[in-house]
Design an enzyme around this catalytic site. Structure first.
Site, PDB file in Angstrom:
ATOM      1  CG  HIS A  63      -1.919  -1.171   1.228  1.00  0.00           C
ATOM      2  ND1 HIS A  63      -2.117  -1.809   2.459  1.00  0.00           N
ATOM      3  CD2 HIS A  63      -2.841  -1.514   0.078  1.00  0.00           C
ATOM      4  CE1 HIS A  63      -3.088  -3.011   2.183  1.00  0.00           C
ATOM      5  NE2 HIS A  63      -3.215  -2.706   0.767  1.00  0.00           N
ATOM      6  CD  GLU A  66      -0.478   0.610   4.377  1.00  0.00           C
ATOM      7  OE1 GLU A  66      -1.783   0.403   4.298  1.00  0.00           O
ATOM      8  OE2 GLU A  66       0.248  -0.428   4.617  1.00  0.00           O
ATOM      9  CG  HIS A 159       0.900  -3.522   5.487  1.00  0.00           C
ATOM     10  ND1 HIS A 159      -0.021  -3.455   4.174  1.00  0.00           N
ATOM     11  CD2 HIS A 159       1.475  -4.763   4.990  1.00  0.00           C
ATOM     12  CE1 HIS A 159       0.089  -4.299   3.317  1.00  0.00           C
ATOM     13  NE2 HIS A 159       0.966  -5.290   3.945  1.00  0.00           N
ATOM     14  CD  GLU A 223      -1.694  -3.610   8.992  1.00  0.00           C
ATOM     15  OE1 GLU A 223      -1.218  -2.334   8.960  1.00  0.00           O
ATOM     16  OE2 GLU A 223      -2.198  -3.992   7.875  1.00  0.00           O
TER      17      GLU A 223
END
Ligand SMILES: [Zn+2]
Length: 343
Positions: A63, A66, A159, A223
């Protein structure tokens, strides 16, 4: 072209400057005998001169907005290129979606982390750049792992999340039927300040599941906090993650704490709620944090005049996003996971 990279050691800048320019795979050797291979735009590998017991894939920017993971990877790459650090293991770095870094968006046309394990070629096929890229990335990872049969295979897909979270850093452990979860891996992540683990319950089309399933890698979607623009990340928050990733590649075995479930938040996915109708709407506010819990019977969402309620005594939610196409996941529901097979 490569001179610029060797002058400023900034692989991200090199990648963005060369988007859409044909790049032939090229290898060169550093003064410490590490072989560096640039395989494609945003794809670079490092191989030490002597045998490697781990093959490590570190991916970021699947992504594009990010940014913290991109900065972490770019720093590691820079330190490797300048020989400030030296890797003992084969490492493949991937900057997933350079186009969406330029547009400062999660993706340009399609969410790339729904396109792995062949999903890139489903339906209309390779109709956009993200689908073409996902297919190419699968090939680079396959070639990288297949080059060496005897190593431990590791893939951390890094991420940051859109939403604020009750647990700032967390990792998704892909579904791995027949394989125990690794206590060592969980404690490595804990060393990165990633103290919350979600055990996934079914196959997905994420990058980490691809490596886990196809290559039996220890693979995770990690994350690391909240999405911020370049330059606005408080890199102190990522110091332990950076330190552990550096230790992973520069040491034979990084030192890890003993597994202790009391110091971790362990959840398993109870279900994913998919969107069936265009009017799908959550019943909770848009500012609801990841890992917010709901009691049995509470309404989570409404679509087509039907309420979607909490089934379990307690369910926490993660990654709520109602603005997805019909058929895709809107949210994952979690329950505590005290009894997983962790060895
Ligand atoms: Zn992401």
């Amino acid at each position: 072209m490569f001179q610029q990279l060797m002058d400023d050691h900034d692989f991200l800048a090199f990648t963005l400057a060369n988007i859409d320019k044909p790049l032939k795979s090229q290898a060169f050797t550093l003064s410490n005998q590490t072989t560096v291979t640039i395989l494609d735009n945003g794809v670079i590998s490092f191989s030490p001169a002597s045998g490697s017991t781990k093959d490590v894939v570190l991916s970021c920017a699947i992504h594009g907005n990010e940014t913290a993971p991109i900065e972490i990877c770019n720093k590691l790459i820079s330190d490797l290129l300048t020989c400030k650090i030296e890797t003992l293991h084969r490492v493949l770095f991937i900057i997933g979606n350079p186009d969406s870094i330029l547009t400062q968006t999660r993706f340009v046309e399609e969410n790339m982390n729904r396109l792995f394990s062949g999903a890139h070629s489903d339906g209309e096929g390779l109709i956009n750049k993200e689908r073409v890229r996902a297919k190419a990335l699968e090939q680079y990872v396959s070639d990288f792992f297949n080059d060496n049969d005897n190593s431990q295979r590791i893939h951390y897909d890094l991420h940051t999340a859109i939403k604020p979270s009750k647990h700032e850093k967390f990792a998704i452990y892909p579904y791995r039927p027949g394989r125990a979860f690794s206590a060592k891996q969980i404690m490595f992540l804990a060393g990165c300040d990633v103290d919350t683990i979600l055990f996934h319950h079914e196959p997905t089309t994420t990058f980490s599941y691809f490596s886990s399933e196809q290559f039996k890698a220890d693979a995770f979607t990690v994350e690391l906090g909240k999405v911020m623009p370049f330059g606005e990340n408080d890199m102190h928050k990522f110091a332990n993650t950076h330190k552990m990733l550096a230790a992973l590649i520069t040491q034979i075995e990084p030192e890890l704490a003993v597994f202790d479930s009391n110091k971790l938040n362990l959840y398993k996915v109870s279900r994913s709620i998919n969107k069936h109708f265009d009017d799908f709407a959550f019943s909770f506010s848009k500012t609801t944090e990841n890992f917010t819990g709901f009691e049995q019977g509470q309404t989570l969402a409404i679509e087509n005049n039907q309420q979607i309620k909490v089934i379990e005594p307690y369910e926490a939610i993660v990654f709520p996003n109602e603005n997805v196409p019909v058929g895709q996941r809107t949210v994952l529901c979690l329950v505590p996971a005290p009894n997983e097979d962790i060895q």
